[in-house]
Motif scaffolding. Structure first.
Motif, PDB file in Angstrom:
ATOM      1  N   CYS A  61      -4.250   4.707   1.510  1.00 54.21           N
ATOM      2  CA  CYS A  61      -2.915   4.759   0.912  1.00 54.21           C
ATOM      3  C   CYS A  61      -2.844   4.148  -0.485  1.00 54.21           C
ATOM      4  N   CYS A 112      -4.336   0.620   8.565  1.00 53.48           N
ATOM      5  CA  CYS A 112      -3.281   0.053   7.721  1.00 53.48           C
ATOM      6  C   CYS A 112      -3.609  -1.402   7.380  1.00 53.48           C
ATOM      7  N   CYS A 134       7.615   2.034  -3.982  1.00 57.05           N
ATOM      8  CA  CYS A 134       8.598   2.002  -2.908  1.00 57.05           C
ATOM      9  C   CYS A 134       9.735   1.101  -3.388  1.00 57.05           C
ATOM     10  N   TYR A 150      -0.187   1.946  -5.152  1.00 57.93           N
ATOM     11  CA  TYR A 150       1.124   2.002  -4.510  1.00 57.93           C
ATOM     12  C   TYR A 150       1.670   0.586  -4.368  1.00 57.93           C
ATOM     13  N   LEU A 151       2.861   0.349  -4.920  1.00 60.09           N
ATOM     14  CA  LEU A 151       3.468  -0.982  -4.849  1.00 60.09           C
ATOM     15  C   LEU A 151       4.910  -0.866  -4.367  1.00 60.09           C
ATOM     16  N   ALA A 152       5.415  -1.980  -3.855  1.00 59.74           N
ATOM     17  CA  ALA A 152       6.823  -2.046  -3.461  1.00 59.74           C
ATOM     18  C   ALA A 152       7.578  -2.927  -4.448  1.00 59.74           C
ATOM     19  N   CYS A 209       2.874  -3.593  -0.689  1.00 59.12           N
ATOM     20  CA  CYS A 209       3.537  -2.467  -0.018  1.00 59.12           C
ATOM     21  C   CYS A 209       4.756  -3.008   0.699  1.00 59.12           C
ATOM     22  N   HIS A 210       5.550  -2.109   1.265  1.00 57.47           N
ATOM     23  CA  HIS A 210       6.826  -2.531   1.849  1.00 57.47           C
ATOM     24  C   HIS A 210       6.641  -3.544   2.970  1.00 57.47           C
ATOM     25  N   GLN A 211       5.482  -3.503   3.643  1.00 62.76           N
ATOM     26  CA  GLN A 211       5.297  -4.425   4.766  1.00 62.76           C
ATOM     27  C   GLN A 211       4.936  -5.838   4.318  1.00 62.76           C
ATOM     28  N   THR A 256       0.693  10.143  -1.996  1.00 68.05           N
ATOM     29  CA  THR A 256       0.330   8.955  -1.231  1.00 68.05           C
ATOM     30  C   THR A 256       0.374   9.279   0.259  1.00 68.05           C
ATOM     31  N   SER A 265      -2.397   0.936  -1.164  1.00 69.39           N
ATOM     32  CA  SER A 265      -1.469  -0.195  -1.240  1.00 69.39           C
ATOM     33  C   SER A 265      -2.096  -1.330  -2.058  1.00 69.39           C
TER      34      SER A 265
END
Lengths: 451, 36
Positions: free
Chosen positions: A343, A412, A96, A349-351, A361-363, B26, A345
């Motif tokens: 997901c 989440c 992201c 998946y990384l931001a 993650c984005h959060q 994803t 995260s």
């Protein structure tokens, strides 16, 4: 484990560990209350005011048959998958990119605090963007399909860099045996015909932020001067959706405590001509006046059920639209591994921040204790990755006996952290809403199946 | 069956032997598998 519920005149039974869904009549539904605890003669006695003994015997026999066919009360055989997951080489397959920590709206519920993420206004440079692509290719191992989301803030405030990153990724993907998939999110303020054309040619998915009815949208998504943004964006979003043949996009809204009648916002978006719609509950500090509270749940449940019935009615009238949170695949869907880990995260998946820092993650962006490395160094804080690797359904005690665990992946992680300060205790209000949405989604499938 | 209509069977068991390739997008309730 089974889960049974009645909705819209249907009696529905989900066998949790096989994923089998049965629509049953009322006698089967009633017998299931006692089936595992009492012998047949006692069940007959319990239900004698309502059903004859012969009727109970017949229905009981069908339940027994389902059980013998491993379509009811099946065992959980998936824990054996966990060691396979834990032995996998750590790879990253999705980034992201926080292309802009700046925004031209002042949305009241924005977790990014007007796009700044607890920091200062910054735009990602093309150099950082290219390094992020290089990092992703290197960290993705043998994975072929890679994803890059352009996120913010407002990504269109740094659109030349978006284009530069896409061009760079496309120029090197084949030589590296990769396939990039791009997504962009926008509030629409800067959208114009040239940008739409570029998005249609280069973005696999585009997310268009709009909350629904004008008064709802403008209340929560004002411009810096306080004026609303609805009138500016709606015609552009309609044009973009049509130009994509009403596929590969979402209009995406947030509902808050101020509009618990959010079903009206969904239908408003449908009446504007949008076919791909998501309106989702706000994630907010409980002290905010717009935050969803536990006491709001009964109203929200009613609203989801009403929306599900409205969707069925509209589909019968030929006015089909898709609602993101009611999508469910009962015949295919992902493998069990995917269902258990969700997901990805903090692992797959990384931001990436505008300056190139890596977060789970984005959060989590802006929370220094979660910084995992940079696009130059790669992931150096492997302890954080290990913590996130443990985020599967079987490591979350609350999820063990939950019927929805294969449809939500344990919820989440960011919501867990924000509500409980740890990564494995789910956010209860989110769980309850999720379960209601799954019930609605299965009910819609059951009605469609009957037709 | 007279009292039961089954919409689907063995949604989950069928994916144990072949799964986990990680090539999917994803997200999870409706995700498409890239490999089946």
């Amino acid at each position: 484990m089974i889960h049974k519920y009645s909705m819209n005149g249907l009696f529905i039974v989900l066998d949790v560990n096989s994923g089998a869904v049965h629509v049953v009549d009322e006698i089967v539904y009633d017998i299931l209350d006692f089936y595992k605890e009492l012998p047949l003669d006692e069940i007959i006695s319990k239900l004698k005011e309502k059903y004859s003994a012969d009727a109970v015997k017949e229905a009981y026999g069908e339940i027994k048959e389902l059980e013998n066919e491993k379509l009811l009360y099946t065992e959980d055989i998936y824990k054996e998958v966990i060691p396979l997951i834990e032995r996998r080489d750590p790879v990253v397959k999705a980034l992201c990119l926080h292309i802009a920590h700046d925004c031209n709206l002042k949305c009241k519920y924005c977790f990014a605090e007007e796009g700044e993420y607890h920091g200062k206004r910054e735009l990602m440079s093309l150099e950082v963007g290219k390094k992020a692509i290089d990092f992703l290719i290197k960290a993705s191992g043998k994975r072929k399909n890679l994803e890059v989301d352009f996120f913010g803030g407002e990504p269109l405030m740094n659109f030349d860099v978006v284009k530069g990153i896409v061009e760079y990724a496309r120029s090197i993907e084949k030589d590296n045996g990769k396939n990039f998939r791009f997504t962009i999110t926008t509030n629409g303020i800067l959208l114009n015909d040239d940008i739409m054309e570029y998005i249609n040619e280069n973005m696999h998915n585009v997310v268009l932020s709009i909350d629904g009815r004008k008064e709802v949208h403008d209340r929560m998504r004002p411009r810096a001067g306080g004026q609303g943004s609805y009138d500016n964006i709606v015609p552009k979003f309609q044009k973009l959706a049509e130009s994509r043949n009403q596929t590969d996009y979402y209009v995406r809204g947030t509902f808050t405590r101020h509009n618990l009648d959010f079903g009206k916002d969904v239908l408003h978006l449908a009446d504007l001509g949008f076919k791909q719609i998501s309106v989702e509950p706000v994630v907010a500090d409980p002290s905010e006046d717009y935050a969803i509270q536990e006491e709001d749940l009964p109203v929200i449940f009613e609203e989801y059920e009403r929306l599900a019935k409205d969707i069925i009615k509209r589909r019968k009238e030929g006015k089909w639209f898709n609602f993101f949170h009611f999508m469910i695949d009962l015949t295919g869907g992902p493998c069990v591994t995917k269902r258990l880990v969700g997901c990805g995260s903090g692992t797959e998946y990384l931001a990436v921040t505008p300056t190139g820092d890596l977060y789970p993650c984005h959060q989590f962006v802006g929370q220094e204790q979660f910084k995992m490395g940079t696009v130059d160094t790669g992931v150096v804080n492997t302890d954080i990755r290990k913590d996130f690797e443990q985020c599967n359904v079987y490591n979350k005690p609350v999820c063990q006996n939950c019927w929805a665990k294969f449809y939500c992946s344990g919820g989440c992680v960011a919501n867990s952290y924000n509500s409980h300060g740890d990564l494995i205790t789910p956010y209860e209000i989110g769980c309850e809403m999720q379960k209601k949405r799954i019930e609605c989604a299965i009910m819609i499938k059951a009605v469609e199946n009957e037709e | 069956m007279k009292h039961v209509k089954t919409l689907n069977t063995k949604l989950l068991q069928n994916t144990v032997a072949k799964g986990g390739c990680g090539e999917c997008q994803t997200s999870v309730a409706n995700q498409a598998c890239e490999n089946r």
